[in-house]
Every structure is written in C-alpha cells, then in structure tokens.
Design a protein around this motif. Structure first.
Motif, mmCIF file in Angstrom:
data_model
loop_
_atom_site.group_PDB
_atom_site.id
_atom_site.type_symbol
_atom_site.label_atom_id
_atom_site.label_comp_id
_atom_site.label_asym_id
_atom_site.label_seq_id
_atom_site.Cartn_x
_atom_site.Cartn_y
_atom_site.Cartn_z
ATOM 1 N N MET A 59 -21.681 -23.920 50.791
ATOM 2 C CA MET A 59 -20.898 -23.292 51.862
ATOM 3 C C MET A 59 -21.338 -21.868 52.152
ATOM 4 O O MET A 59 -21.318 -21.417 53.288
ATOM 5 C CB MET A 59 -19.431 -23.264 51.467
ATOM 6 N N VAL A 60 -21.692 -21.170 51.080
ATOM 7 C CA VAL A 60 -22.218 -19.799 51.256
ATOM 8 C C VAL A 60 -23.524 -19.737 50.460
ATOM 9 O O VAL A 60 -23.554 -19.228 49.333
ATOM 10 C CB VAL A 60 -21.206 -18.735 50.762
ATOM 11 N N PRO A 61 -24.619 -20.247 51.031
ATOM 12 C CA PRO A 61 -25.863 -20.331 50.253
ATOM 13 C C PRO A 61 -26.394 -18.966 49.842
ATOM 14 O O PRO A 61 -27.196 -18.872 48.907
ATOM 15 C CB PRO A 61 -26.836 -21.040 51.217
ATOM 16 N N TRP B 53 -12.378 -23.655 46.805
ATOM 17 C CA TRP B 53 -12.457 -23.472 48.252
ATOM 18 C C TRP B 53 -11.156 -23.919 48.882
ATOM 19 O O TRP B 53 -10.652 -24.998 48.552
ATOM 20 C CB TRP B 53 -13.623 -24.302 48.821
ATOM 21 N N ASN B 54 -10.588 -23.103 49.717
ATOM 22 C CA ASN B 54 -9.345 -23.470 50.375
ATOM 23 C C ASN B 54 -9.608 -23.669 51.865
ATOM 24 O O ASN B 54 -9.719 -22.699 52.610
ATOM 25 C CB ASN B 54 -8.290 -22.380 50.160
ATOM 26 N N SER C 227 -14.019 -14.261 47.544
ATOM 27 C CA SER C 227 -13.293 -13.372 46.647
ATOM 28 C C SER C 227 -13.750 -13.626 45.216
ATOM 29 O O SER C 227 -13.758 -14.769 44.762
ATOM 30 C CB SER C 227 -11.795 -13.644 46.783
ATOM 31 N N ASP C 228 -14.158 -12.575 44.538
ATOM 32 C CA ASP C 228 -14.567 -12.668 43.133
ATOM 33 C C ASP C 228 -13.398 -12.138 42.307
ATOM 34 O O ASP C 228 -13.130 -10.926 42.286
ATOM 35 C CB ASP C 228 -15.837 -11.810 42.937
ATOM 36 N N LEU C 229 -12.688 -13.057 41.669
ATOM 37 C CA LEU C 229 -11.444 -12.658 41.009
ATOM 38 C C LEU C 229 -11.692 -11.757 39.805
ATOM 39 O O LEU C 229 -10.812 -11.028 39.377
ATOM 40 C CB LEU C 229 -10.648 -13.886 40.586
ATOM 41 N N GLU C 230 -12.892 -11.801 39.254
ATOM 42 C CA GLU C 230 -13.150 -10.979 38.069
ATOM 43 C C GLU C 230 -13.293 -9.494 38.435
ATOM 44 O O GLU C 230 -12.656 -8.634 37.843
ATOM 45 C CB GLU C 230 -14.402 -11.467 37.343
#
Ligand SMILES: Cc1cc2nc3c(=O)[nH]c(=O)nc-3n(C[C@H](O)[C@H](O)[C@H](O)COP(=O)(O)OP(=O)(O)OC[C@H]3O[C@@H](n4cnc5c(N)ncnc54)[C@H](O)[C@@H]3O)c2cc1C
Length: 254
Positions: free
Chosen positions: A1-3, A15-16, A116-119
């Motif tokens: 989806m985001v190569p 993925w939502n 979004s990178d939750l870390e």
C-alpha cells in the motif's frame, strides 16, 4: 500500500480502510452552520470569564459579551478545559501539552493512507494539494499552553520521516506550527458531570478529539436531552481517578 515505506524497520502493521483525511476548517464551519440552521446560537470570539454558582449548580455563564443563564453547561474547552473548569471552582486533572506539526512543499500524489508509527509517534499523510503534513509527539515536551515552533521538532521529525520513507529525505519544509493536546492522566477523555451537577465535561481528547468528537457529542446530546446515558459516560467519568479504576491508553497517534 505504501511501497516507499522502509519495511525493514516494521514488525507488524495494521490498515484501516475506513480511515480518511479531513481538512478541519470546512468541517467545523459546516457544524456551526448546521447548528445555526437547527436554532442554536453560535457566538464566536466570546470569552467565558466566570460562572455564577447556586448551590451545587451553575446558574449562569459569564462572558466578556454578557451573561447567559443556563440549565446545563458543557465544558468543551480543549487544552483550556482545566482553566475553564477552574473558573467554576472545579479541578480537572487535564494538562495542556504542546504538539508540533509541519507541512512540506507539494509533491505528485504518492501516499494513500495516513501512516502512523506508534513507537516513535511519527505520523504523516499527503494533502489533496500534494503536501506532506505530519507531526510527532515529544516525550520531553513540558506541560503548558505553548504554541511556538522549535528546531528540535524539525530535526526529530525530519530524521524520523527520512528513516520511515527514505524518498522523503530531500523534501523542503514550508511551514511549521503547533497547538496543544488536552492530556489526562490515562490518555482517555473526561466525560459527564464534574464538581457541579450540571457542569458537564467533554474534554481530554489528547490527539484524537477531531476523530472522536462526532460520535461522542452525539451520545452526549442524546443524554442531555433525556436519553439513557451511553456506557462511555460511566467508563470515562472523572470519578474513575478517585476509584482507582484507571486503564491507561497507550495507542496514541502523535
Ligand atoms: C497539531 C495538532 C494536530 C492534531 N491532529 C489531530 C488529528 O489528526 N486527529 C484528531 O482526531 N485530533 C487531532 N488533534 C487533536 C484535536 O485537535 C483535539 O482533540 C480537538 O480539537 C479537541 O476538540 P475540542 O472541541 O474538545 O477542543 P478545541 O478544538 O481545542 O476547542 C476548544 C475551544 O475552546 C475555546 N476556549 C478556550 N478558553 C475559552 C474561554 N475561556 N471562553 C470561551 N472559549 C474558550 C478555544 O478558543 C477553542 O476554540 C490534533 C491536535 C493538534 C494540536
């Protein structure tokens, strides 16, 4: 989806497909226009300066443009909700914490979803005009109502974005700005009466108030007009802090 993502750094992702990116101002103007059409009075540029209290209730809201007698008051003061509550003698545990964000020069469309990178707290999306708009929370940001921009954020965000999507390394930033998150001790909102019987809180939305507002306010409006309370009003009552029934939310974007 985001190569373009450097997946070597990613252990798992979700993925939502129902998510969307919304430009906030027209959304807000639409709400105000519809509220007016339904008979509500909307008074922008009007500051609440105090409350008249009678017993355990707020009898009137005092503003810099006059006094408004009331049956019920909702404190939806966002990052200022603690300040507003203090005007009624009510203590909220909310803290305003600056959150910085920036926008880059426009690029041809390449990014579909918000990433979004939750870390690290890094998040970014691409606007319809092609700009990359993104932010990143800073665990060292002190409490306070601040809205200035910092070089520290620019450096941290740029490094994190370039590590996440290396193609973004040469991007030029055109503007930075900041606002405040309204942070509670468990990162969850505070909903319902606090301190006084008819002083309802709708605050503490941290970095998610724009997403949550439509659903939460609908439930609150139904409750205020005589409907049964949704279970969220018990789950997110301010009394949870006294009872020690606090479950911290760590799934924070930004
Ligand atoms: C940089 C940034 C990016 C964000 N990105 C997202 C996102 O992508 N998605 C998301 O869901 N959320 C996001 N948020 C969080 C979101 O903006 C907030 O949760 C949301 O705006 C809270 O809405 P609210 O109506 O409760 O408060 P606000 O929108 O803050 O409104 C409170 C209002 O009260 C007014 N006020 C304060 N004091 C007084 C007074 N004494 N008298 C009268 N009025 C007063 C203020 O002027 C303000 O207009 C972001 C926040 C920031 C800072």
């Amino acid at each position: 989806m985001v190569p373009e993502l450097d997946t070597a750094r990613v252990l798992a992702a979700s993925w939502n497909p129902d998510d969307a990116v919304v430009f906030p101002w027209p959304f807000l103007w639409g709400y105000a226009e519809r509220a007016r059409a339904l008979g509500a009075a909307v008074h922008p540029f009007t500051r609440v300066t105090g409350f008249e209290i009678a017993g355990r209730r707020v009898a009137a809201v005092v503003t810099d443009r006059g006094r408004v007698a009331c049956d019920t008051v909702v404190n939806a003061g966002g990052a200022w909700s603690r300040e507003v509550a203090a005007l009624a003698g009510v203590r909220l545990p909310n803290r305003p914490v600056r959150h910085e964000i920036l926008v880059t020069e426009p690029l041809k469309p390449w990014l579909g979803p918000l990433v979004s990178d939750l870390e690290s707290g890094l998040y970014f999306s691409q606007s319809l005009r092609g700009e990359i708009v993104g932010g990143m929370g800073d665990p060292e940001e002190p409490e306070g109502l601040a809205s200035g921009s910092t070089l520290r954020f620019l450096a941290r965000f740029s490094r994190a974005l370039a590590a996440c999507v290396p193609v973004a390394s040469g991007l030029k930033v055109i503007r930075q700005w900041a606002g405040c998150y309204d942070v509670t001790p468990d990162n969850n909102p505070i909903l319902g009466a606090a301190g006084l019987e008819n002083f309802l809180q709708l605050s503490g939305f941290v970095g998610h108030g724009f997403m949550m507002a439509p659903a939460v306010t609908e439930a609150m409006a139904a409750w205020m007009t005589g409907g049964p309370p949704d279970e969220i009003f018990e789950r997110f009552t301010i009394r949870r802090f006294e009872r020690g029934e606090v479950r911290r939310e760590d799934f924070i974007i930004g």
